[in-house]
Design a protein around this motif. Structure first.
Motif, PDB file in Angstrom:
ATOM      1  N   ALA A  68       0.831  -1.211   0.000  1.00 32.53           N
ATOM      2  CA  ALA A  68       0.000   0.000   0.000  1.00 32.53           C
ATOM      3  C   ALA A  68       0.863   1.258   0.000  1.00 32.53           C
ATOM      4  N   SER A  69       1.981   1.219   0.699  1.00 37.03           N
ATOM      5  CA  SER A  69       2.865   2.383   0.720  1.00 37.03           C
ATOM      6  C   SER A  69       3.484   2.622  -0.653  1.00 37.03           C
ATOM      7  N   ALA A  70       3.821   1.541  -1.361  1.00 32.17           N
ATOM      8  CA  ALA A  70       4.382   1.693  -2.712  1.00 32.17           C
ATOM      9  C   ALA A  70       3.344   2.278  -3.657  1.00 32.17           C
ATOM     10  N   PHE A  71       2.104   1.793  -3.552  1.00 33.24           N
ATOM     11  CA  PHE A  71       1.039   2.333  -4.395  1.00 33.24           C
ATOM     12  C   PHE A  71       0.785   3.801  -4.079  1.00 33.24           C
ATOM     13  N   ALA A  72       0.749   4.135  -2.789  1.00 33.04           N
ATOM     14  CA  ALA A  72       0.495   5.519  -2.386  1.00 33.04           C
ATOM     15  C   ALA A  72       1.595   6.445  -2.897  1.00 33.04           C
ATOM     16  N   PHE A  73       2.847   6.001  -2.815  1.00 33.71           N
ATOM     17  CA  PHE A  73       3.958   6.816  -3.307  1.00 33.71           C
ATOM     18  C   PHE A  73       3.857   7.022  -4.821  1.00 33.71           C
ATOM     19  N   LEU A  74       3.592   5.944  -5.538  1.00 31.91           N
ATOM     20  CA  LEU A  74       3.503   6.040  -6.998  1.00 31.91           C
ATOM     21  C   LEU A  74       2.347   6.935  -7.419  1.00 31.91           C
ATOM     22  N   PHE A  75       1.188   6.775  -6.772  1.00 33.51           N
ATOM     23  CA  PHE A  75       0.026   7.572  -7.161  1.00 33.51           C
ATOM     24  C   PHE A  75       0.231   9.046  -6.810  1.00 33.51           C
ATOM     25  N   SER A  76       0.858   9.327  -5.674  1.00 34.86           N
ATOM     26  CA  SER A  76       1.108  10.730  -5.319  1.00 34.86           C
ATOM     27  C   SER A  76       2.052  11.388  -6.322  1.00 34.86           C
ATOM     28  N   GLU A  77       3.033  10.621  -6.810  1.00 36.73           N
ATOM     29  CA  GLU A  77       3.931  11.157  -7.829  1.00 36.73           C
ATOM     30  C   GLU A  77       3.183  11.420  -9.132  1.00 36.73           C
ATOM     31  N   VAL A  78       2.245  10.543  -9.472  1.00 32.59           N
ATOM     32  CA  VAL A  78       1.437  10.742 -10.676  1.00 32.59           C
ATOM     33  C   VAL A  78       0.623  12.028 -10.559  1.00 32.59           C
ATOM     34  N   HIS A 173      -3.812   8.920   1.223  1.00 34.41           N
ATOM     35  CA  HIS A 173      -2.562   9.611   1.557  1.00 34.41           C
ATOM     36  C   HIS A 173      -2.364  10.854   0.698  1.00 34.41           C
ATOM     37  N   ILE A 174      -3.461  11.449   0.241  1.00 36.50           N
ATOM     38  CA  ILE A 174      -3.388  12.651  -0.576  1.00 36.50           C
ATOM     39  C   ILE A 174      -3.751  13.859   0.278  1.00 36.50           C
ATOM     40  N   SER A 175      -2.864  14.854   0.303  1.00 31.20           N
ATOM     41  CA  SER A 175      -3.130  16.094   1.011  1.00 31.20           C
ATOM     42  C   SER A 175      -3.446  17.179  -0.026  1.00 31.20           C
ATOM     43  N   VAL A 176      -4.692  17.610  -0.069  1.00 32.44           N
ATOM     44  CA  VAL A 176      -5.142  18.574  -1.076  1.00 32.44           C
ATOM     45  C   VAL A 176      -5.007  19.990  -0.520  1.00 32.44           C
ATOM     46  N   PRO A 177      -4.324  20.878  -1.216  1.00 32.30           N
ATOM     47  CA  PRO A 177      -4.200  22.278  -0.746  1.00 32.30           C
ATOM     48  C   PRO A 177      -5.539  23.002  -0.813  1.00 32.30           C
TER      49      PRO A 177
END
Length: 238
Positions: A68-78, A173-177
């Motif tokens: 899940a951490s790998a997916f979260a990192f990859l998706f946040s980079e996308v 794990h997405i922080s939206v401004p």
């Protein structure tokens, strides 16, 4: 890779044939040990052939899970990569939807292959509700590891259905401004659903919307708006 060449410098006036001739006695001869051939050297250090990811049995990876951490990192980079190349929220959501659509096409292809390859008489759903239930359970479990939380039908519009996810993985794990407070990263999930529906023969427009509650602050609704042709076919099949 070109073989290494050695340059021999000589001040002698003898021809090259005299230097190399075994019967020549005019100058001392030096015996050089033969160097290993290029073919032998490359063969000795050639790594063992290992099967690539394309050689794996697709059925054996059915229960494989991704961190899940790998997916979260990859998706946040996308999301960050896409955000730098758009002009507004609508454009960002559209691009996330497009990326999700590409994933959905491959998810459907893999799921259909796994379901039909061992079957002698494969079948395809021709009614919308069974297909929607399959997305709610099987597609969600294949992509996110668990089924979605609920399916709802619009009371006002007969062509609208909704899939509810109380804790979507793409939002976890997405922080939206603040300036992007209306952004829904679940547009990526909406693209997956739209691709699966198109592939099954139920064309629709699918969008993702934030519908937070006090209990589920990340709650998301995937809104499915069917095309008129799907409704007409459903009426005929009743």
């Amino acid at each position: 890779m070109q073989p290494t060449r050695f340059s021999v410098l000589s001040t002698s006036s003898l021809s090259s044939a005299e230097h190399l001739s075994p019967t020549s006695t005019t100058s001392p001869r030096f015996s050089l040990s033969s160097a290993p051939s290029i073919t032998t050297t490359l063969t000795a250090h050639k790594p063992a052939n290992r099967p690539s990811i394309y050689d794996r049995n697709l059925n054996k990876t059915r229960t494989a899970e991704v961190s899940a951490s790998a997916f979260a990192f990859l998706f946040s980079e996308v999301v960050q990569y896409t955000q730098k190349r758009v002009s507004g929220i609508n454009d960002l959501e559209r691009r996330l939807n497009t990326l999700g659509y590409r994933v959905g096409v491959r998810v459907l292809e893999l799921m259909v292959w796994r379901a039909e390859s061992p079957s002698k008489a494969p079948k395809r759903e021709i009614r919308f509700l069974p297909a929607l239930m399959s997305i709610h359970t099987q597609v969600w479990r294949a992509v996110f590891g668990r089924p979605a939380d609920a399916i709802e039908k619009s009371v006002e519009n007969e062509d609208e259905y909704m899939i509810i996810d109380n804790d979507p993985l793409v939002e976890r794990h997405i922080s939206v401004p603040r300036d992007l407070s209306t952004l829904s990263c679940s547009s990526f999930t909406a693209g997956i659903v739209e691709a699966v529906l198109d592939g099954l023969g139920f064309p629709a427009r699918v969008t993702g919307h934030n519908t937070p509650t006090q209990q589920y602050p990340s709650r998301t609704t995937i809104l499915i708006k069917l095309e008129q042709s799907v409704l007409e076919r459903e009426q005929v099949l009743k």
